[in-house]
Design a protein around this motif. Structure first.
Motif, PDB file in Angstrom:
ATOM      1  N   SER A   1      16.760  -7.905 -15.919  1.00 16.17           N
ATOM      2  CA  SER A   1      16.349  -7.106 -17.075  1.00 16.17           C
ATOM      3  C   SER A   1      17.302  -5.934 -17.299  1.00 16.17           C
TER       4      SER A   1
ATOM      5  N   VAL B   1      11.202 -10.214 -23.160  1.00 14.86           N
ATOM      6  CA  VAL B   1      10.519  -9.130 -22.469  1.00 14.86           C
ATOM      7  C   VAL B   1      10.475  -9.391 -20.968  1.00 14.86           C
ATOM      8  N   ALA B   2      10.311 -10.662 -20.582  1.00 12.87           N
ATOM      9  CA  ALA B   2      10.213 -11.024 -19.169  1.00 12.87           C
ATOM     10  C   ALA B   2      11.233 -12.106 -18.849  1.00 12.87           C
TER      11      ALA B   2
END
Length: 272
Positions: A225, A238-239
């Protein structure tokens, strides 16, 4: 085929079907079958896989139990209120019969029965019907619902690899993008400094990735990330599953290594 319709005491039709049922018996049987099938269908998968299998494969035996328990002896009685004494009781009775049948199968044939096979045996069906009807007649309490079958939760990848010491401290790791948008977004940034795609393993349960670029420890997903953000990938997910993106020199990702352990543990033991 004509022998099938032979009448008389020894005729095939008489032996198979006995005397011809009355129109009232036929109609009440049809109504009961429809109501039972509807109740079984509405019950559906329920909350337990074993009971779901009973509803799927045991619907006809459930219907037989309804007839025997509620109205078999009164089906030809024109004064018997079939609607209130049978049809209206079916929706509440079907879940009970399904649970009782499931309990009998599990109790008599083991903790992991083949429920479908039980309903394919006429002998087994007769035994199940006898026991269930006997319990109903004797007022035996409804069995508690069977516990949900749960497979043991597999440990997460990083704790598993750390606990088993699968990778030695200091083993080199390399980041590999998993799809074209990801590679397009970060490749130029990675190429500016090769240390950005390099790391080493540390046997730490939460932060096992020592990034060569800043010499700080991260979780696999946490570092991915950060790398995506530092590379300026505005549309990044997002993940992410970081363990599939960090590879050993042998060509296996962290996730691959964990799956090897799971597969080995799932194999039956050799009893020879």
């Amino acid at each position: 085929m004509e022998n099938l319709w032979e009448q008389g005491p020894q005729g095939s039709h008489t032996l198979l079907f006995k005397r011809e049922p009355s129109p009232q018996k036929v109609w009440r049987s049809v109504l009961t079958l429809r109501a039972a099938r509807s109740a079984v269908y509405k019950l559906g998968s329920g909350h337990n896989s074993r009971e779901a299998a009973t509803t799927e494969h045991g619907g006809f035996l459930v219907t037989h139990l309804i007839f025997q328990h509620l109205g078999a002896t009164s089906i030809d009685d024109p004064d018997f209120d079939w609607d209130s004494e049978v049809l209206e009781k079916i929706p509440a009775l079907v879940p009970e019969l399904v649970r009782r049948l499931t309990h009998e199968i599990v109790t008599r044939y083991g903790p992991r029965p083949q429920i479908r096979s039980a309903f394919q045996s006429a002998k087994t069906c007769r035994e199940l019907a006898r026991h269930v009807l006997g319990d109903l007649a004797d007022g035996v309490a409804l069995p508690a619902p069977p516990a949900k079958e749960r497979k043991p939760r597999r440990p997460n990848t990083v704790p598993l690899l750390v606990d088993r010491r699968v990778i030695k401290d200091g083993a080199p790791l390399r980041y590999v993008g998993q799809n074209e948008p990801e590679r397009d977004a970060v490749e130029e940034w990675l190429a500016e400094d090769e240390r950005r795609r390099q790391a080493t393993w540390v046997n730490h349960r939460t932060k096992p990735i020592l990034w060569a670029y800043d010499e700080q420890q991260y979780s696999p997903s946490g570092l991915v990330s950060k790398m995506w953000a530092d590379a300026g990938w505005d549309d990044r997910p997002v993940a992410n599953q970081g363990t599939v993106r960090w590879f050993q020199s042998e060509g296996l990702s962290l996730w691959d290594l964990a799956q090897r352990i799971h597969s080995a543990e799932d194999e039956p033991e050799d009893e020879s």
